[in-house]
Design an enzyme around this catalytic site. Structure first.
Site, PDB file in Angstrom:
ATOM      1  N   ASP A  16       0.423  47.409  51.874  1.00  0.00           N
ATOM      2  CA  ASP A  16      -0.037  46.733  53.089  1.00  0.00           C
ATOM      3  C   ASP A  16      -1.552  46.585  52.998  1.00  0.00           C
ATOM      4  O   ASP A  16      -2.263  47.586  52.863  1.00  0.00           O
ATOM      5  CB  ASP A  16       0.353  47.603  54.304  1.00  0.00           C
ATOM      6  CG  ASP A  16      -0.059  46.976  55.614  1.00  0.00           C
ATOM      7  OD1 ASP A  16       0.559  47.298  56.638  1.00  0.00           O
ATOM      8  OD2 ASP A  16      -0.993  46.154  55.623  1.00  0.00           O
ATOM      9  N   ILE A  17      -2.015  45.373  53.062  1.00  0.00           N
ATOM     10  CA  ILE A  17      -3.456  45.132  52.856  1.00  0.00           C
ATOM     11  C   ILE A  17      -4.291  45.820  53.941  1.00  0.00           C
ATOM     12  O   ILE A  17      -5.422  46.231  53.675  1.00  0.00           O
ATOM     13  CB  ILE A  17      -3.756  43.635  52.805  1.00  0.00           C
ATOM     14  CG1 ILE A  17      -5.172  43.399  52.258  1.00  0.00           C
ATOM     15  CG2 ILE A  17      -3.610  42.958  54.183  1.00  0.00           C
ATOM     16  CD1 ILE A  17      -5.306  42.231  51.372  1.00  0.00           C
ATOM     17  N   GLY A  38       1.905  37.156  60.058  1.00  0.00           N
ATOM     18  CA  GLY A  38       1.711  37.667  58.691  1.00  0.00           C
ATOM     19  C   GLY A  38       0.514  38.579  58.517  1.00  0.00           C
ATOM     20  O   GLY A  38       0.255  39.483  59.314  1.00  0.00           O
ATOM     21  N   VAL A  39      -0.250  38.309  57.451  1.00  0.00           N
ATOM     22  CA  VAL A  39      -1.448  39.121  57.161  1.00  0.00           C
ATOM     23  C   VAL A  39      -2.416  39.046  58.337  1.00  0.00           C
ATOM     24  O   VAL A  39      -2.967  40.052  58.794  1.00  0.00           O
ATOM     25  CB  VAL A  39      -2.142  38.587  55.889  1.00  0.00           C
ATOM     26  CG1 VAL A  39      -3.502  39.216  55.684  1.00  0.00           C
ATOM     27  CG2 VAL A  39      -1.271  38.824  54.661  1.00  0.00           C
ATOM     28  N   ASP A  40      -2.609  37.834  58.861  1.00  0.00           N
ATOM     29  CA  ASP A  40      -3.564  37.587  59.954  1.00  0.00           C
ATOM     30  C   ASP A  40      -3.214  38.470  61.152  1.00  0.00           C
ATOM     31  O   ASP A  40      -4.062  39.181  61.709  1.00  0.00           O
ATOM     32  CB  ASP A  40      -3.453  36.106  60.328  1.00  0.00           C
ATOM     33  CG  ASP A  40      -4.706  35.553  61.000  1.00  0.00           C
ATOM     34  OD1 ASP A  40      -4.725  34.342  61.303  1.00  0.00           O
ATOM     35  OD2 ASP A  40      -5.655  36.328  61.205  1.00  0.00           O
ATOM     36  N   SER A 127      -1.573  31.949  51.042  1.00  0.00           N
ATOM     37  CA  SER A 127      -0.781  30.707  51.190  1.00  0.00           C
ATOM     38  C   SER A 127       0.680  30.819  50.785  1.00  0.00           C
ATOM     39  O   SER A 127       1.411  29.832  50.910  1.00  0.00           O
ATOM     40  CB  SER A 127      -1.402  29.541  50.379  1.00  0.00           C
ATOM     41  OG  SER A 127      -2.483  28.978  51.085  1.00  0.00           O
ATOM     42  N   THR A 128       1.123  31.979  50.283  1.00  0.00           N
ATOM     43  CA  THR A 128       2.510  32.047  49.780  1.00  0.00           C
ATOM     44  C   THR A 128       3.497  32.523  50.836  1.00  0.00           C
ATOM     45  O   THR A 128       4.674  32.767  50.512  1.00  0.00           O
ATOM     46  CB  THR A 128       2.594  32.972  48.547  1.00  0.00           C
ATOM     47  OG1 THR A 128       2.214  34.304  48.947  1.00  0.00           O
ATOM     48  CG2 THR A 128       1.692  32.493  47.430  1.00  0.00           C
ATOM     49  N   GLY A 129       3.075  32.663  52.063  1.00  0.00           N
ATOM     50  CA  GLY A 129       4.000  33.038  53.152  1.00  0.00           C
ATOM     51  C   GLY A 129       4.276  31.810  54.010  1.00  0.00           C
ATOM     52  O   GLY A 129       4.909  30.850  53.557  1.00  0.00           O
ATOM     53  N   TYR A 131       2.562  29.391  54.653  1.00  0.00           N
ATOM     54  CA  TYR A 131       2.069  28.111  54.101  1.00  0.00           C
ATOM     55  C   TYR A 131       2.871  27.638  52.893  1.00  0.00           C
ATOM     56  O   TYR A 131       2.537  26.641  52.275  1.00  0.00           O
ATOM     57  CB  TYR A 131       0.570  28.225  53.774  1.00  0.00           C
ATOM     58  CG  TYR A 131      -0.333  28.139  55.008  1.00  0.00           C
ATOM     59  CD1 TYR A 131       0.205  27.997  56.289  1.00  0.00           C
ATOM     60  CD2 TYR A 131      -1.712  28.204  54.895  1.00  0.00           C
ATOM     61  CE1 TYR A 131      -0.610  27.923  57.407  1.00  0.00           C
ATOM     62  CE2 TYR A 131      -2.548  28.126  56.010  1.00  0.00           C
ATOM     63  CZ  TYR A 131      -1.974  27.982  57.259  1.00  0.00           C
ATOM     64  OH  TYR A 131      -2.784  27.902  58.383  1.00  0.00           O
TER      65      TYR A 131
END
Ligand code: APR
Length: 186
Positions: A16-17, A38-40, A127-129, A131
Site C-alpha cells: 500500500d503506497i 483508488g490511490v488518490d 493510470s492502470t486502474g 484510467y
C-alpha cells in the site's frame, strides 16, 4: 526484485503506497487535484485534510494540474514527508499521445523530487486502474522513463520504489524490469 541504475536502487514492492516510509510518495491524481478513489482516495483518507488544503491552494494559484504534470504538497499524517500529485492519461486506444503523457507524469514527478533533493520516492502504477491504461505497456514506460532519468544523473535520488497493489501487477512490473536489465546488459 530490485535493480541498480547508475547507483540508484530501483525496487518493486507489493503493498500500500500510503504506508511507504519515504521522502515522497506519488499520487495518481486527476486534473482537479480535489481527490478521488483508488490511490488518490487512500492518500487523502490516510494523509488527512492538510493535503487537500494545499491542493486547493495550488488550484487557486494555477488552476488544476494538466495531464502529465506534477505538483507537490505536504504528506500530512502519512509516513511520507511529501506527496507528489501527478495526473496520468486516460487510455483511449493509444493513438492520442497516452504513452508520452504517461512518461511525462513519471518524468515530472521525479524532476520535482530531485529539485527538492529528496532521496527516496515511491510510485504507484499510474493510470492502470480507473484510467484503464494497459499495465504491461504502462510498466515498460514507467521503468524505462525512470531509468532514463536516473542514467542522465544530476540528482541525489538513492531509491525509487514501485509499489504494486496486486500480485498480478507485481509480476507484470517484474517482467518489465527484467527486460530493462537485459537491455542494459546489451
Ligand atoms: N497503494 C498502491 N497502489 C494502489 C492503491 C494503494 N493504496 N490503491 C490502488 N492502487 C493501484 C491500482 O490497483 C492501480 O493498479 O494503483 C493503480 C492506479 O489506480 P488508480 O488509483 O485508479 O489510478 P489511475 O488509474 O491513475 O486513475 C486515476 O482515479 O482515483 C481516481 O482521482 C483519481 O481520477 C483519478 C483516477
Amino acid at each position: 526484485m530490485d535493480a541498480r541504475v547508475s547507483g540508484t536502487r530501483l525496487a518493486l514492492e507489493l503493498g500500500d503506497i500510503t504506508e511507504q516510509r519515504v521522502d515522497a510518495i506519488v499520487n495518481a491524481a486527476n486534473t482537479t487535484l480535489l481527490g478521488g478513489g483508488g490511490v488518490d482516495g487512500a492518500i487523502h483518507r490516510r494523509g488527512g485534510p492538510a493535503i487537500l488544503e494545499e491542493c486547493k491552494a495550488i488550484v487557486a494559484r494555477q488552476g488544476g494540474c494538466p495531464t502529465g504534470e506534477a505538483v507537490i504538497t505536504t504528506g500530512g499524517r502519512l509516513p511520507a514527508r511529501f506527496v507528489i500529485h501527478t495526473v496520468g492519461p486516460v487510455w483511449s486506444g493509444g493513438r492520442r499521445g497516452e504513452d508520452d503523457l504517461l512518461a511525462a507524469a513519471y518524468r515530472n514527478s521525479l524532476r520535482l523530487a530531485s529539485e527538492r533533493d529528496l532521496t527516496t520516492i515511491a510510485f504507484p502504477s499510474i493510470s492502470t486502474g480507473a484510467y484503464r491504461f494497459p499495465i504491461e505497456r504502462a510498466a515498460g514506460i514507467a521503468l524505462s522513463t525512470v531509468a532514463g532519468m536516473l542514467r542522465a544523473g544530476g540528482h541525489h535520488v538513492a531509491e525509487v520504489r514501485f509499489v504494486l497493489f496486486t500480485d498480478y501487477d507485481l509480476a507484470v512490473y517484474h517482467r518489465a524490469l527484467e527486460r530493462l536489465a537485459q537491455e542494459e546488459r546489451r
